[in-house]
Design a protein around this motif. Structure first.
Motif, PDB file in Angstrom:
ATOM      1  N   ARG A  51      24.625 -78.416 -89.138  1.00  0.00           N
ATOM      2  CA  ARG A  51      24.606 -77.948 -87.750  1.00  0.00           C
ATOM      3  C   ARG A  51      26.027 -77.622 -87.273  1.00  0.00           C
ATOM      4  O   ARG A  51      26.270 -76.571 -86.676  1.00  0.00           O
ATOM      5  N   ILE A  52      26.963 -78.511 -87.583  1.00  0.00           N
ATOM      6  CA  ILE A  52      28.355 -78.286 -87.190  1.00  0.00           C
ATOM      7  C   ILE A  52      28.900 -77.035 -87.869  1.00  0.00           C
ATOM      8  O   ILE A  52      29.555 -76.198 -87.235  1.00  0.00           O
ATOM      9  N   LYS A  53      28.593 -76.887 -89.152  1.00  0.00           N
ATOM     10  CA  LYS A  53      29.096 -75.726 -89.890  1.00  0.00           C
ATOM     11  C   LYS A  53      28.539 -74.424 -89.310  1.00  0.00           C
ATOM     12  O   LYS A  53      29.266 -73.435 -89.155  1.00  0.00           O
ATOM     13  N   SER A  54      27.243 -74.435 -88.949  1.00  0.00           N
ATOM     14  CA  SER A  54      26.642 -73.216 -88.384  1.00  0.00           C
ATOM     15  C   SER A  54      27.260 -72.876 -87.034  1.00  0.00           C
ATOM     16  O   SER A  54      27.504 -71.706 -86.727  1.00  0.00           O
ATOM     17  N   TYR A  55      27.543 -73.912 -86.216  1.00  0.00           N
ATOM     18  CA  TYR A  55      28.184 -73.675 -84.932  1.00  0.00           C
ATOM     19  C   TYR A  55      29.576 -73.077 -85.115  1.00  0.00           C
ATOM     20  O   TYR A  55      29.975 -72.172 -84.390  1.00  0.00           O
ATOM     21  N   ARG A  56      30.304 -73.607 -86.101  1.00  0.00           N
ATOM     22  CA  ARG A  56      31.656 -73.101 -86.351  1.00  0.00           C
ATOM     23  C   ARG A  56      31.619 -71.653 -86.833  1.00  0.00           C
ATOM     24  O   ARG A  56      32.478 -70.848 -86.489  1.00  0.00           O
ATOM     25  N   GLN A  57      30.603 -71.321 -87.640  1.00  0.00           N
ATOM     26  CA  GLN A  57      30.469 -69.947 -88.120  1.00  0.00           C
ATOM     27  C   GLN A  57      30.148 -68.988 -86.979  1.00  0.00           C
ATOM     28  O   GLN A  57      30.462 -67.796 -87.054  1.00  0.00           O
ATOM     29  N   LEU A  58      29.539 -69.501 -85.906  1.00  0.00           N
ATOM     30  CA  LEU A  58      29.262 -68.694 -84.728  1.00  0.00           C
ATOM     31  C   LEU A  58      30.491 -68.523 -83.848  1.00  0.00           C
ATOM     32  O   LEU A  58      30.479 -67.769 -82.875  1.00  0.00           O
ATOM     33  N   GLU A  63      35.659 -78.188 -78.912  1.00  0.00           N
ATOM     34  CA  GLU A  63      35.349 -78.647 -77.561  1.00  0.00           C
ATOM     35  C   GLU A  63      33.935 -78.232 -77.143  1.00  0.00           C
ATOM     36  O   GLU A  63      33.228 -79.009 -76.487  1.00  0.00           O
ATOM     37  N   GLU A  64      33.526 -77.033 -77.538  1.00  0.00           N
ATOM     38  CA  GLU A  64      32.174 -76.578 -77.195  1.00  0.00           C
ATOM     39  C   GLU A  64      31.120 -77.387 -77.930  1.00  0.00           C
ATOM     40  O   GLU A  64      30.073 -77.732 -77.363  1.00  0.00           O
ATOM     41  N   ILE A  65      31.373 -77.714 -79.199  1.00  0.00           N
ATOM     42  CA  ILE A  65      30.425 -78.539 -79.967  1.00  0.00           C
ATOM     43  C   ILE A  65      30.360 -79.940 -79.376  1.00  0.00           C
ATOM     44  O   ILE A  65      29.274 -80.537 -79.261  1.00  0.00           O
ATOM     45  N   GLN A  66      31.505 -80.475 -78.991  1.00  0.00           N
ATOM     46  CA  GLN A  66      31.528 -81.798 -78.353  1.00  0.00           C
ATOM     47  C   GLN A  66      30.711 -81.773 -77.063  1.00  0.00           C
ATOM     48  O   GLN A  66      29.982 -82.728 -76.772  1.00  0.00           O
ATOM     49  N   ALA A  67      30.835 -80.710 -76.298  1.00  0.00           N
ATOM     50  CA  ALA A  67      30.087 -80.599 -75.041  1.00  0.00           C
ATOM     51  C   ALA A  67      28.588 -80.556 -75.307  1.00  0.00           C
ATOM     52  O   ALA A  67      27.795 -81.174 -74.574  1.00  0.00           O
ATOM     53  N   LYS A  81      29.297 -67.502 -75.280  1.00  0.00           N
ATOM     54  CA  LYS A  81      29.967 -67.039 -76.498  1.00  0.00           C
ATOM     55  C   LYS A  81      29.621 -65.580 -76.790  1.00  0.00           C
ATOM     56  O   LYS A  81      30.482 -64.800 -77.218  1.00  0.00           O
ATOM     57  N   ALA A  82      28.380 -65.200 -76.541  1.00  0.00           N
ATOM     58  CA  ALA A  82      27.954 -63.814 -76.771  1.00  0.00           C
ATOM     59  C   ALA A  82      28.736 -62.852 -75.889  1.00  0.00           C
ATOM     60  O   ALA A  82      29.132 -61.767 -76.328  1.00  0.00           O
ATOM     61  N   LYS A  83      28.994 -63.248 -74.637  1.00  0.00           N
ATOM     62  CA  LYS A  83      29.766 -62.401 -73.728  1.00  0.00           C
ATOM     63  C   LYS A  83      31.188 -62.211 -74.235  1.00  0.00           C
ATOM     64  O   LYS A  83      31.745 -61.117 -74.164  1.00  0.00           O
ATOM     65  N   VAL A  84      31.771 -63.299 -74.748  1.00  0.00           N
ATOM     66  CA  VAL A  84      33.130 -63.226 -75.290  1.00  0.00           C
ATOM     67  C   VAL A  84      33.168 -62.280 -76.484  1.00  0.00           C
ATOM     68  O   VAL A  84      34.063 -61.437 -76.620  1.00  0.00           O
ATOM     69  N   LEU A  85      32.171 -62.403 -77.363  1.00  0.00           N
ATOM     70  CA  LEU A  85      32.125 -61.563 -78.565  1.00  0.00           C
ATOM     71  C   LEU A  85      31.911 -60.092 -78.205  1.00  0.00           C
ATOM     72  O   LEU A  85      32.471 -59.202 -78.858  1.00  0.00           O
TER      73      LEU A  85
END
Length: 263
Positions: A51-58, A63-67, A81-85
């Motif tokens: 799960r952590i790895k998939s979040y990082r790949q996104l 800090e966002e994962i911690q939240a 995140k989509a808006k930023v991308l």
């Protein structure tokens, strides 16, 4: 239980990454041997590692994962995140467009930049000058007059100052020019000093180095770029004088930024 090396192989995360995630509280070993310091993980923790790895790949930050782990809505984080991308995508496409334009041009003289000028307040003056270079002699007096009239009014940081040409044709003399300088608030006006708000403006920008009487070449380059890439001009061109007669001895060292408002 799995030793950290075994867990690393199965999770496809380096030992360095596992130690980092442990330090940040994202993936804590199930057991740490007090004597050897060896770390052991449960096989059930492989799901959390994935799960952590998939979040990082996104592209999610630690800090966002911690939240998310603390209860922040995952959907809201992903929408943000989509808006930023999407913003980065537009920026990348704009840069690629500029690169292709430069590659297609036989002589790479100028580099075009697309940028947003934030909304701001400006004090401005509309004056008639005999020649373009005379504007450099008048600007200091306009600044002084505004300061004496409004000693409390401060210029913005970073500064933003530009001139616009108000005539509907090119003129060699008796040229109407509007000088603008961004300030933090409105102030008291006079016959020469006025204030207004200007909206956020998208511009195409290039830097021209040299005498003002040859600046037309730079304008020609920029306008061709506008036409070739499907932009529409939405306002008067702006000239920002960075280096000039006041700090450079040679006209070859005069530096001017040309900005064309576009949509």
């Amino acid at each position: 239980m799995l030793k950290i090396g075994e867990f690393s192989k199965l999770s496809h995360l380096t030992i360095k990454a596992l130690r980092f995630y442990e330090k940040r509280g994202l993936l804590i070993p199930q057991k740490v041997d007090e004597q050897t310091g060896y770390r052991f993980y449960e096989t059930s923790q492989l799901k959390e590692a994935a799960r952590i790895k998939s979040y990082r790949q996104l592209g999610l930050s630690i800090e966002e994962i911690q939240a998310i782990n603390k209860g922040t809505n995952l959907k809201e984080v992903l929408i943000s995140k989509a808006k930023v991308l999407e913003s980065q995508k537009e920026e990348i496409e704009s840069r690629l467009l500029m690169i292709h334009h430069l590659l297609d041009d036989n002589e790479i003289q100028y580099q075009v930049i697309e940028k947003m000028i934030p909304k701001t307040i400006v004090y401005y003056s509309e004056v008639k000058v005999k020649s373009y270079s005379d504007m450099m002699k008048i600007i200091p007096s306009l600044k002084k007059e505004c300061k004496e009239l409004n000693p409390h009014v401060k210029c913005t940081k970073p500064p933003y100052e530009f001139c616009e040409y108000l005539d509907n044709e090119h003129k060699e003399s008796d040229i109407w020019i509007r000088h603008n300088e961004a300030v933090e608030c409105m102030g008291e006006e006079s016959t020469r000093i006025m204030f207004k708000k200007i909206p956020e403006t998208k511009v195409l920008s290039i830097f021209y180095k040299g005498a003002y009487d040859e600046i037309g070449v730079a304008y020609s380059f920029l306008m061709k770029y506008v036409e070739d890439n499907g932009y529409q001009v939405s306002g008067r061109s702006r000239e920002c004088y960075i280096d000039g007669i006041w700090n450079k001895e040679s006209v070859d060292e005069w530096l001017t930024e040309i900005q064309i408002p576009i949509v």
